[in-house]
Design an enzyme around this catalytic site. Structure first.
Site, mmCIF file in Angstrom:
data_model
loop_
_atom_site.group_PDB
_atom_site.id
_atom_site.type_symbol
_atom_site.label_atom_id
_atom_site.label_comp_id
_atom_site.label_asym_id
_atom_site.label_seq_id
_atom_site.Cartn_x
_atom_site.Cartn_y
_atom_site.Cartn_z
ATOM 1 N N HIS A 187 64.524 39.627 53.073
ATOM 2 C CA HIS A 187 63.341 39.599 53.704
ATOM 3 C C HIS A 187 62.306 39.594 53.081
ATOM 4 O O HIS A 187 61.093 39.804 53.271
ATOM 5 C CB HIS A 187 63.555 41.114 54.575
ATOM 6 C CG HIS A 187 64.493 41.284 55.808
ATOM 7 N ND1 HIS A 187 65.430 40.610 55.785
ATOM 8 C CD2 HIS A 187 64.265 41.467 57.075
ATOM 9 C CE1 HIS A 187 66.214 40.668 57.093
ATOM 10 N NE2 HIS A 187 65.136 41.286 57.731
ATOM 11 N N ASP B 103 58.168 50.550 56.899
ATOM 12 C CA ASP B 103 58.105 50.690 58.292
ATOM 13 C C ASP B 103 59.541 50.212 59.193
ATOM 14 O O ASP B 103 59.795 50.618 60.169
ATOM 15 C CB ASP B 103 57.073 49.489 58.742
ATOM 16 C CG ASP B 103 55.595 50.486 58.501
ATOM 17 O OD1 ASP B 103 55.761 51.493 58.004
ATOM 18 O OD2 ASP B 103 54.938 49.575 58.655
ATOM 19 N N GLU C 294 49.046 56.074 59.226
ATOM 20 C CA GLU C 294 48.846 54.454 59.089
ATOM 21 C C GLU C 294 47.720 54.183 59.982
ATOM 22 O O GLU C 294 46.814 54.811 60.650
ATOM 23 C CB GLU C 294 50.174 53.739 59.489
ATOM 24 C CG GLU C 294 51.166 53.437 58.510
ATOM 25 C CD GLU C 294 52.265 52.422 58.663
ATOM 26 O OE1 GLU C 294 51.883 51.617 59.398
ATOM 27 O OE2 GLU C 294 53.255 52.515 57.866
HETATM 28 P P1 FAD Z 1 65.112 40.479 49.086
HETATM 29 O O1 FAD Z 1 64.044 39.616 49.828
HETATM 30 O O2 FAD Z 1 66.769 40.165 49.181
HETATM 31 O O3 FAD Z 1 64.798 40.658 47.486
HETATM 32 C C1 FAD Z 1 63.599 40.727 47.205
HETATM 33 C C2 FAD Z 1 63.283 40.749 45.733
HETATM 34 O O4 FAD Z 1 64.287 41.788 45.049
HETATM 35 C C3 FAD Z 1 64.151 39.335 44.926
HETATM 36 O O5 FAD Z 1 63.407 38.853 43.967
HETATM 37 C C4 FAD Z 1 65.405 40.040 44.649
HETATM 38 O O6 FAD Z 1 66.036 39.058 43.652
HETATM 39 C C5 FAD Z 1 65.090 41.100 44.137
HETATM 40 N N1 FAD Z 1 66.475 42.058 44.440
HETATM 41 C C6 FAD Z 1 67.006 42.182 45.523
HETATM 42 N N2 FAD Z 1 67.804 43.230 45.571
HETATM 43 C C7 FAD Z 1 67.932 43.555 44.245
HETATM 44 C C8 FAD Z 1 68.601 44.537 43.338
HETATM 45 N N3 FAD Z 1 69.572 45.075 43.750
HETATM 46 N N4 FAD Z 1 68.247 44.945 42.044
HETATM 47 C C9 FAD Z 1 67.125 43.921 41.532
HETATM 48 N N5 FAD Z 1 66.575 43.126 42.184
HETATM 49 C C10 FAD Z 1 66.835 42.881 43.425
HETATM 50 N N6 FAD Z 1 58.013 46.391 52.600
HETATM 51 C C11 FAD Z 1 57.271 47.721 52.411
HETATM 52 O O7 FAD Z 1 57.168 48.097 51.350
HETATM 53 N N7 FAD Z 1 56.755 48.398 53.416
HETATM 54 C C12 FAD Z 1 57.203 48.054 54.812
HETATM 55 O O8 FAD Z 1 56.856 48.955 55.707
HETATM 56 C C13 FAD Z 1 57.861 46.860 54.922
HETATM 57 N N8 FAD Z 1 58.178 46.325 56.156
HETATM 58 C C14 FAD Z 1 58.807 45.093 56.220
HETATM 59 C C15 FAD Z 1 59.311 44.593 57.673
HETATM 60 C C16 FAD Z 1 59.775 43.466 57.638
HETATM 61 C C17 FAD Z 1 60.316 43.049 59.162
HETATM 62 C C18 FAD Z 1 60.123 42.580 56.651
HETATM 63 C C19 FAD Z 1 60.556 41.174 56.783
HETATM 64 C C20 FAD Z 1 59.689 43.310 55.385
HETATM 65 C C21 FAD Z 1 58.958 44.343 55.347
HETATM 66 N N9 FAD Z 1 58.812 44.516 53.907
HETATM 67 C C22 FAD Z 1 57.993 45.981 53.582
HETATM 68 C C23 FAD Z 1 58.814 44.101 52.742
HETATM 69 C C24 FAD Z 1 60.191 44.322 51.957
HETATM 70 O O9 FAD Z 1 59.930 45.486 51.204
HETATM 71 C C25 FAD Z 1 60.462 43.295 50.809
HETATM 72 O O10 FAD Z 1 60.320 42.005 51.589
HETATM 73 C C26 FAD Z 1 61.630 43.614 50.208
HETATM 74 O O11 FAD Z 1 61.922 42.771 49.121
HETATM 75 C C27 FAD Z 1 62.807 43.309 51.042
HETATM 76 O O12 FAD Z 1 63.944 43.868 50.730
HETATM 77 P P2 FAD Z 1 65.216 42.820 50.928
HETATM 78 O O13 FAD Z 1 66.332 43.816 50.700
HETATM 79 O O14 FAD Z 1 65.454 41.908 51.829
HETATM 80 O O15 FAD Z 1 64.868 42.022 49.543
#
Ligand code: FAD
Length: 519
Positions: free
Chosen positions: A98, A161, A277
């Protein structure tokens, strides 16, 4: 002994394969196949999917294999193979993909570890009821953490969120929402981690044990290791939530009230809200937007009727958690707090929902958007932390200036307290006690809009730079080393030193483009 045997076997096998005339890529995937309990795939569709994220803005497509690990040892085997391999290849953990700008991709020849699709060996959350914490796999989604802990009447305190994000993904950034003012970001609510470092070692770390690694990994953008287990603090979970929105036409008043509400952090729960918020409304379309279904369709809000300041309205969003047993006292507590605020009198909207429904609110919106084909589209999002002292300049220059009257998505705005962020973590915030998150969460349905919004993001960053507003990007994205050094500021030296210590070959999370900014 097992590890030594695995390494020796790996090298023997790799020599045999190379000598049989296979390419380096083939050799690598063969090795991964042989050594792992989980699955390895080189299927084109899976490689492509691993390079695509929520942002849909970039896809470099250099991934040569996707691994679905069955254990932390699998993760360690892949990283160790990369660390020892004669030819460079990168390893990126992918949580739920994400990110916006390819951060979970390798962006260069490498392997993506699908932490969010853990194989058969991966266990669900383990709740320690008496100790009030939960142990979770790094790729676990927060929605599953919530459901598992609620079975014990417990829940984490700090959220995002949206709950379809992985624990490792949000802990690599910060993890923020309306509870942050009171409990700090998610990275302030972790007791312990298991981490596979860039050398392929599995280390347990906490405040007292391998503390350098612990603090570096939290908010560390995946640079120092892959989180395979996190121990997260819990508290008793409420049953229901009163959810209130109120409108403001004056920005200063809106900020004054938000800042007052977050100054109540640390007070007994009865004297503060649980979540604070807000969002900015620059076009009436937003009232019907995905986060605004809250307003009753039979009672539409007309910006024009509210005498908006410069055509812009601001909406405060607060909640109060409660148990069925104290529903009466909750009303009194809410009234006492609302009395101290200065919103437009007729503009208070209240609803009451189960706790899970409140926390999982964005997923409902996701389902609606998916059904209309509006979810899997490009998202040129921009998230900024703006220091309190310059938020009015930001309002004038951006909300009432650069944006115009079409935003293509919600704009969130809420303040938080720096003292709830551990300064030893890698996360970067502005140099002021109170700062605001301003999140431009936009969708681009066609190429023209995408170009327009991308340009607008550039304009906003340019305005902040020229006006010396001192913003920091949250979920940062930069393309040059200098920009990263500026972003980290005082923290850069330590960040760099920890990189050399824990990932000396610079194998991990290359999609962030910090130590491989040229890719
Ligand atoms: P990914 O996109 O898969 O990874 C993000 C980064 O973390 C990459 O660099 C990856 O290599 C690294 N990573 C992933 N897993 C691990 C692991 N296990 N160990 C070490 N590194 C790792 N963020 C907020 O803080 N608050 C919010 O309210 C919020 N709302 C969101 C709503 C939506 C609809 C979306 C799309 C995103 C939102 N986000 C929010 C952002 C979100 O927290 C970040 O995009 C986060 O990185 C997404 O998590 P993911 O698991 O999809 O990570």
């Amino acid at each position: 002994i097992k590890n030594v045997v695995t390494i020796l076997l790996t090298f023997t096998i790799c020599r045999i394969i190379v000598s049989e005339g296979l390419t380096v890529d083939q050799t690598l995937t063969e090795i991964l196949h042989i050594g792992l309990e989980g699955e390895v795939s080189t299927e084109a569709a899976k490689l492509e999917a691993a390079s695509l994220d929520f942002g849909r803005l970039s896809s470099k497509g250099e991934t040569i294999a996707v691994v679905r690990p069955a254990s932390a040892n699998d993760v360690a085997r892949v990283v160790k193979a990369a660390y020892k391999w004669q030819q460079y290849f990168a390893v990126s953990a992918r949580g739920h993909g994400h990110s916006i700008n390819g951060q979970a991709d390798t962006r260069m020849k490498g392997v993506v570890i699908e932490m969010g699709k853990g194989g058969v060996g991966i266990k669900g959350p383990l709740v320690w009821e008496k100790e009030m914490y939960v142990d979770v796999w790094g790729g676990e989604l927060w929605i599953h953490v919530l459901k598992a802990t609620l079975e014990y009447g417990l829940a984490p305190m700090s959220w995002t969120d949206y709950l379809y994000l992985s624990v490792g993904g949000t802990l690599s950034n910060g993890g923020i929402s309306g509870q942050t003012f009171n409990h700090g970001p998610q990275i302030s609510n972790v007791f312990e981690l298991d981490v596979v470092t860039g050398k392929g070692e599995v280390l347990t770390c906490s405040e007292d044990r391998n503390s350098d690694l612990f603090h570096s990994v939290l908010g560390g953008l995946g640079q120092f290791g892959i989180i395979t287990r996190a121990r997260i603090a819990l508290q008793p979970a409420p049953q229901r939530v009163r959810w209130i929105r109120a409108l403001y036409s004056n920005f200063s008043t809106f900020c004054k009230d938000q800042e007052f509400l977050i100054s109540l952090h640390g007070k007994p729960a009865s004297q503060r809200f649980d979540y604070v918020e807000g969002f900015v409304i620059v076009d009436e379309g937003l009232i019907n937007n995905w986060r605004s279904s809250f307003f009753s369709p039979s009672n539409p809000v007309k910006i024009s009727s509210l005498n908006a300041d410069g055509g812009v309205l601001y909406c405060l969003e607060v909640t109060k958690n409660y148990h069925q047993g104290n529903a009466d006292s909750v009303d009194e507590e809410i009234q006492a707090l609302l009395k101290k605020l200065d919103f437009i009198d007729t503009s208070v909207f209240t609803t009451d929902v189960p706790y899970v429904d409140f926390l999982d609110r964005v997923h409902k919106a996701e389902l609606k958007l998916r059904s209309k084909g509006l979810w899997d589209v490009p998202h040129p999002w921009l998230n900024l932390f703006v220091p309190k002292s310059r938020i009015e300049d930001f309002d004038k220059g951006v909300f009432k200036g650069i944006l115009g009257n079409k935003t293509s998505g919600p704009i969130l705005i809420y303040p938080m307290n720096k003292n709830k962020w551990d300064h030893r973590s890698s996360a970067v915030t502005p140099d002021e006690e109170v700062f605001y998150l301003v999140a431009f969460l936009r969708s681009a349905l066609d190429a023209e809009t995408l170009e327009h919004l991308t340009n607008q993001n550039r304009q906003i960053l340019g305005f902040c730079h020229d006006s010396k507003i001192g913003v920091k990007q949250y979920l940062p994205h930069y393309t040059t080393m200098q920009e990263w050094m500026d972003h980290f500021g005082d923290k850069w030296t330590q960040f760099n030193a920890m990189k050399m210590q824990f990932d000396p070959q610079r194998i991990l999370a290359t999609g962030q483009r910090i130590f491989h900014f040229e890719v």
